[in-house]
Design a protein around this motif. Structure first.
Motif, short mmCIF file in Angstrom:
data_model
loop_
_atom_site.label_atom_id
_atom_site.label_comp_id
_atom_site.label_asym_id
_atom_site.label_seq_id
_atom_site.Cartn_x
_atom_site.Cartn_y
_atom_site.Cartn_z
N ALA A 99 1.06 -1.45 0.17
CA ALA A 99 0.08 0.10 0.19
C ALA A 99 0.33 1.32 -0.31
N ALA A 100 1.52 1.25 0.80
CA ALA A 100 2.79 2.32 0.85
C ALA A 100 3.09 3.13 -0.16
N GLN A 150 3.27 5.99 -5.41
CA GLN A 150 3.88 5.59 -6.54
C GLN A 150 2.80 6.86 -7.17
N ALA A 151 1.50 6.31 -7.27
CA ALA A 151 -0.27 6.67 -7.93
C ALA A 151 -0.26 8.58 -7.49
N ALA A 209 -6.80 5.59 -2.61
CA ALA A 209 -7.52 4.22 -4.76
C ALA A 209 -6.78 4.00 -5.09
N THR A 210 -6.02 3.42 -5.55
CA THR A 210 -4.82 2.87 -6.20
C THR A 210 -4.49 1.58 -5.35
N ALA A 211 -4.12 2.38 -4.64
CA ALA A 211 -3.22 1.01 -3.75
C ALA A 211 -4.75 0.15 -3.07
N ARG A 212 -5.46 0.76 -2.74
CA ARG A 212 -7.37 0.16 -2.70
C ARG A 212 -7.40 -1.34 -3.73
N ARG A 213 -7.15 -0.99 -4.94
CA ARG A 213 -7.64 -1.05 -5.99
C ARG A 213 -7.05 -2.51 -6.08
N LEU A 214 -5.62 -2.07 -6.61
CA LEU A 214 -4.77 -3.57 -6.42
C LEU A 214 -4.68 -4.19 -5.03
#
Length: 244
Positions: A55-56, A61-62, A73-78
């Motif tokens: 997540a970090a 990056q995003a 939100a990008t960490a959540r999706r992945l």
């Protein structure tokens, strides 16, 4: 003139079996934007540690492409994709905070997003400000009209109500400059160090690495400090510092 930020990160596993706190920094070579994240895995096991590290890294990056909320939100999706169909108890989760400097802000300024009880603090005009609000059951209970609910609230400060993997709201705030310091930290610092101690350390030196190490040392010296610790400190200046 836009601020050039120095950054330093310090971590400490403490007595836990796993190091489930993580910090990440990223510089986007395409647009020059930078971002920092601190994440705290929920639990003392491999999967929370894995989730926090991922997540970090992903959020930092995003965030350089779409802002702090977009990073989380990008960490959540992945992570949701990663753990889709995982048996109960085998899916990791984390809380986190991400910060992105405004690239053209004179005097400094930040876009900050978070879920859970990782925190962001700034020093502005020599004073410490907590820029995030904890997403915990204890924090919600302190808003109750019932006195007894407020009295027992500290016992529920460890129960988070928002996280990276769960579909909960991502909170955000924009801080305008001038900003003299930024601190991102897990609750291994914020739950044990009074605000006055945090302020004294952040304002006592211009060196980000020295401040990061001092925060970890002060937190670990507290008798109640049994959690992982991760801190990232940003100060205006040139170059980049690292602390371990």
């Amino acid at each position: 003139m836009p601020v050039r930020w120095m950054s330093a990160t310090a971590t400490d596993q403490g007595p836990r079996r796993f190091m489930a706190d993580a910090a990440a920094a990223y510089r986007n070579r395409a647009n020059g934007h930078r971002a920092w994240s601190v994440a705290d895995g929920i639990g003392d096991d491999y999967e929370p540690a894995y989730a926090a590290q991922g997540a970090a890294r992903i959020s930092a990056q995003a965030a350089t492409r779409g802002g702090a909320s977009y990073g989380i939100a990008t960490a959540r999706r992945l992570l949701q994709y990663e753990y889709e169909g995982a048996p109960r108890g085998q899916a990791g989760d984390a809380v986190m905070v991400t910060a992105v400097p405004f690239p053209d802000a004179a005097g400094g300024g930040f876009d900050i997003a978070w879920v859970g009880d990782c925190r962001a603090y700034t020093v502005r005009d020599g004073a410490l400000y907590q820029e995030t609000a904890d997403h915990t059951q204890g924090a919600a209970m302190r808003q109750s009209a019932k006195a007894w609910t407020r009295e027992i609230a500290p016992g529920y400060d460890h129960v988070v109500t928002r996280s990276v993997v769960r579909d909960t709201e991502i909170a955000s705030v924009r801080i305008t400059g001038p900003v003299e310091r930024l601190l991102l930290c897990s609750d291994g610092v914020s739950k044990v160090l009074p605000a006055g101690v945090v302020a004294e350390i952040l304002t006592g030196t211009r060196c980000a690495a020295r401040a990061a190490r001092a925060l970890v040392a002060a937190a670990r010296s507290c008798p109640s400090a049994r959690d992982n610790i991760a801190v990232t400190v940003l100060t205006p200046g040139h170059g980049r510092q690292h602390a371990r």
